[in-house]
Design an enzyme around this catalytic site. Structure first.
Site, PDB file in Angstrom:
ATOM      1  N   ASP A 150      45.327  29.631  39.161  1.00  8.07           N
ATOM      2  CA  ASP A 150      44.587  29.262  40.368  1.00  8.07           C
ATOM      3  C   ASP A 150      43.438  30.199  40.688  1.00  8.07           C
ATOM      4  O   ASP A 150      42.596  29.886  41.526  1.00  8.07           O
ATOM      5  CB  ASP A 150      45.546  29.237  41.572  1.00  8.07           C
ATOM      6  N   HIS A 192      52.820  35.839  39.277  1.00  5.45           N
ATOM      7  CA  HIS A 192      53.499  34.660  38.743  1.00  5.45           C
ATOM      8  C   HIS A 192      54.951  35.011  38.486  1.00  5.45           C
ATOM      9  O   HIS A 192      55.246  36.127  38.077  1.00  5.45           O
ATOM     10  CB  HIS A 192      52.826  34.229  37.435  1.00  5.45           C
TER      11      HIS A 192
HETATM   12  N1  COA Z   1      49.454  39.788  45.824  1.00  7.04           N
HETATM   13  C1  COA Z   1      49.960  41.026  46.024  1.00  7.04           C
HETATM   14  N2  COA Z   1      51.149  41.443  45.566  1.00  7.04           N
HETATM   15  C2  COA Z   1      51.866  40.551  44.871  1.00  7.04           C
HETATM   16  C3  COA Z   1      51.393  39.251  44.608  1.00  7.04           C
HETATM   17  C4  COA Z   1      50.148  38.889  45.128  1.00  7.04           C
HETATM   18  N3  COA Z   1      49.660  37.647  44.929  1.00  7.04           N
HETATM   19  N4  COA Z   1      52.318  38.572  43.905  1.00  7.04           N
HETATM   20  C5  COA Z   1      53.328  39.428  43.718  1.00  7.04           C
HETATM   21  N5  COA Z   1      53.066  40.608  44.296  1.00  7.04           N
HETATM   22  C6  COA Z   1      53.959  41.774  44.332  1.00  7.04           C
HETATM   23  C7  COA Z   1      54.982  41.585  45.461  1.00  7.04           C
HETATM   24  O1  COA Z   1      54.496  42.113  46.676  1.00  7.04           O
HETATM   25  C8  COA Z   1      56.170  42.319  44.913  1.00  7.04           C
HETATM   26  O2  COA Z   1      55.929  43.683  45.067  1.00  7.04           O
HETATM   27  P1  COA Z   1      57.140  44.694  45.442  1.00  7.04           P
HETATM   28  O3  COA Z   1      58.081  44.571  44.282  1.00  7.04           O
HETATM   29  O4  COA Z   1      56.469  46.013  45.539  1.00  7.04           O
HETATM   30  O5  COA Z   1      57.724  44.180  46.729  1.00  7.04           O
HETATM   31  C9  COA Z   1      56.118  42.025  43.415  1.00  7.04           C
HETATM   32  O6  COA Z   1      54.729  41.775  43.129  1.00  7.04           O
HETATM   33  C10 COA Z   1      56.949  40.802  43.009  1.00  7.04           C
HETATM   34  O7  COA Z   1      56.504  39.679  43.798  1.00  7.04           O
HETATM   35  P2  COA Z   1      57.400  38.443  44.248  1.00  7.04           P
HETATM   36  O8  COA Z   1      56.745  37.736  45.394  1.00  7.04           O
HETATM   37  O9  COA Z   1      58.806  38.899  44.437  1.00  7.04           O
HETATM   38  O10 COA Z   1      57.330  37.536  42.971  1.00  7.04           O
HETATM   39  P3  COA Z   1      57.845  36.037  42.846  1.00  7.04           P
HETATM   40  O11 COA Z   1      58.119  35.846  41.401  1.00  7.04           O
HETATM   41  O12 COA Z   1      58.924  35.738  43.813  1.00  7.04           O
HETATM   42  O13 COA Z   1      56.602  35.179  43.311  1.00  7.04           O
HETATM   43  C11 COA Z   1      54.530  34.115  43.319  1.00  7.04           C
HETATM   44  C12 COA Z   1      55.669  34.651  42.448  1.00  7.04           C
HETATM   45  C13 COA Z   1      53.600  33.299  42.419  1.00  7.04           C
HETATM   46  C14 COA Z   1      55.098  33.154  44.391  1.00  7.04           C
HETATM   47  C15 COA Z   1      53.795  35.302  43.964  1.00  7.04           C
HETATM   48  O14 COA Z   1      53.225  36.112  42.957  1.00  7.04           O
HETATM   49  C16 COA Z   1      52.726  34.839  44.935  1.00  7.04           C
HETATM   50  O15 COA Z   1      53.035  34.572  46.093  1.00  7.04           O
HETATM   51  N6  COA Z   1      51.432  34.737  44.488  1.00  7.04           N
HETATM   52  C17 COA Z   1      50.385  34.267  45.336  1.00  7.04           C
HETATM   53  C18 COA Z   1      50.400  32.736  45.372  1.00  7.04           C
HETATM   54  C19 COA Z   1      49.905  32.125  44.077  1.00  7.04           C
HETATM   55  O16 COA Z   1      48.867  32.483  43.559  1.00  7.04           O
HETATM   56  N7  COA Z   1      50.669  31.110  43.604  1.00  7.04           N
HETATM   57  C20 COA Z   1      50.308  30.342  42.425  1.00  7.04           C
HETATM   58  C21 COA Z   1      51.248  30.594  41.301  1.00  7.04           C
HETATM   59  S1  COA Z   1      50.679  29.749  39.832  1.00  7.04           S
END
Ligand code: COA
Length: 378
Positions: A315, A261
């Site tokens: 979720d 998140h």
């Molecule tokens: N699975 C695996 N690794 C994850 C992850 C996931 N769902 N979410 C974050 N990470 C890791 C990233 O790979 C990144 O690692 P790194 O620093 O080694 O490259 C780190 O955590 C930061 O992730 P990032 O995508 O930059 O965070 P964000 O704040 O931009 O994105 C989300 C937040 C919610 C978009 C992201 O966590 C995600 O895509 N989650 C899955 C979709 C989801 O469940 N969305 C509903 C949100 S309520």
């Protein structure tokens, strides 16, 4: 002139002030107008929470019954909206159907001037009351079934399940679903709420603003994630195979849906409530291997990605609860929307109180000083 700061995804950028909801991602606290979401989920219906978000206070009995009557008076859809839903191809995603119907409502009621509070309030009541009817009606239409009229003896949660399935849910199922709506009603400056506020900032009307918010919620990185969670869980044969599957996902840099998140760096408080609800539901009504698989993933994730702040979000367990309630996977995000309309609208009204059109800067990365060559010379 110094180079402007760029923050991808606007992370850390303060883009407004709000008294609607607080998300404290460090301690895992979610407040709706000062109340903890756990407290509201335990003691309130969705209607009470919608009143809280939209009118700024928890209703007393009199206020609740007046608000409830206003919503009930607006649950039914105009015939033209049903006709519109019938023209859509049956393979249309229910979020696309919802977005279209929400935008189209402005043609059926006087298109409210965004600056006119009373007219916009009428639109907000209509959307809050009738979005569940739209989702249920389209679901029946695409299955070739008759649309079920609203049953005004029921609350919103029970009536939605009735309009969807053609039969009244048990009290337990209706309350469970009601709690799910409470949990999804508000969540600060997330992408869809921000979208609604941005569109509203141009003084676009409430229907245009909320249809844009529906579109924003439909993406797999936002509301659409709960659909993807079940898709991924089904790829895993059993709980024993979950750790290896998880490790492979992380090693190949794939996202595990339902984890992570932007704000929460601990377990999302809503995920905790949903997990308890899922575990209670499965212990009384029979378990599903998917719950055990999800639990195994959560345990593995705690070790592998917990230290960098990636934990289950709302979720992760919601889909399992919805599935047990007999809801099809592509309805999960529309359900999110019928709850979040309360938060979106509260933010939209707040935006109107002190509005300035959103117009951020960007860093230009294109060429300079080009001149137009003759067409044969290009
Ligand atoms: N699975 C695996 N690794 C994850 C992850 C996931 N769902 N979410 C974050 N990470 C890791 C990233 O790979 C990144 O690692 P790194 O620093 O080694 O490259 C780190 O955590 C930061 O992730 P990032 O995508 O930059 O965070 P964000 O704040 O931009 O994105 C989300 C937040 C919610 C978009 C992201 O966590 C995600 O895509 N989650 C899955 C979709 C989801 O469940 N969305 C509903 C949100 S309520």
């Amino acid at each position: 002139m110094s180079e402007p700061q760029f923050s991808p995804g606007l992370a850390g950028v303060v883009a407004g002030k709000s008294g609607v909801g607080l998300v404290n991602g460090t301690d895992g606290i979610l407040l709706y107008r000062g109340y903890r979401v756990e407290d509201l989920a335990e003691h309130c219906t969705f209607e009470e929470v919608a009143h809280l978000l939209l009118k700024g206070k928890l209703p007393n009995r009199e206020e609740l019954s007046a608000f409830d009557a206003e919503l009930k008076a607006r649950r039914a859809l105009p015939a033209g909206i049903l006709a519109l839903l019938r023209t859509l191809p049956t393979k249309t995603h229910p979020m696309a159907a919802l977005q279209s119907a929400v935008a189209a409502l402005s043609g059926f009621y006087p298109a409210p001037d965004a600056a006119d509070r009373a007219a916009s309030w009428e639109g907000i009541l209509r959307l809050t009351a009738s979005m569940p009817t739209i989702v249920a009606a389209f679901h029946r239409i695409r299955q070739g079934k008759d649309v079920v009229d609203p049953d005004l003896t029921q609350g919103m949660a029970g009536d939605f399940l009735t309009m969807l399935n053609g039969e009244k849910p048990t009290d337990k199922a209706a309350r469970l679903f009601d709690v799910c709506l409470v949990l999804h009603a508000e969540h600060g400056f997330n992408a869809s709420t921000f979208t609604g506020r941005v569109v509203g900032s141009s003084l676009a009307d409430i229907y245009a603003s909320m249809s844009a918010a529906v579109g924003s919620l439909s993406g797999p990185l936002h509301g659409g994630a709960n659909e993807e969670v079940l898709v991924q869980l089904k790829e895993i044969p059993n709980a024993e195979a979950a750790p290896a599957w998880f490790d492979h996902m992380i090693e190949t840099k794939q996202k595990v849906m339902g984890l992570g998140h932007r704000v929460y760096k601990v377990k999302d408080p809503r995920a905790g409530i949903l997990q308890r609800m899922a575990s209670d539901l499965f212990s009384t009504e029979g378990s599903t291997p998917l719950y055990d698989i999800a639990h195994a993933i959560e345990q593995r994730a705690a070790v592998k990605v917990g230290p960098k702040g990636v934990w289950p979000n709302v979720d992760f367990y919601s889909g399992l609860v919805y599935q047990k309630l007999g809801l099809t996977v592509d309805l999960f995000t529309p359900i999110f929307a019928i709850a979040r309309i309360a938060g979106w609208s509260a933010h939209w009204m707040e935006q109107m109180e002190d509005n300035r059109i959103y117009r951020p800067d960007c860093i230009y990365t294109g060429p300079n000083d080009l001149t137009v060559p003759a067409i044969d010379a290009r």
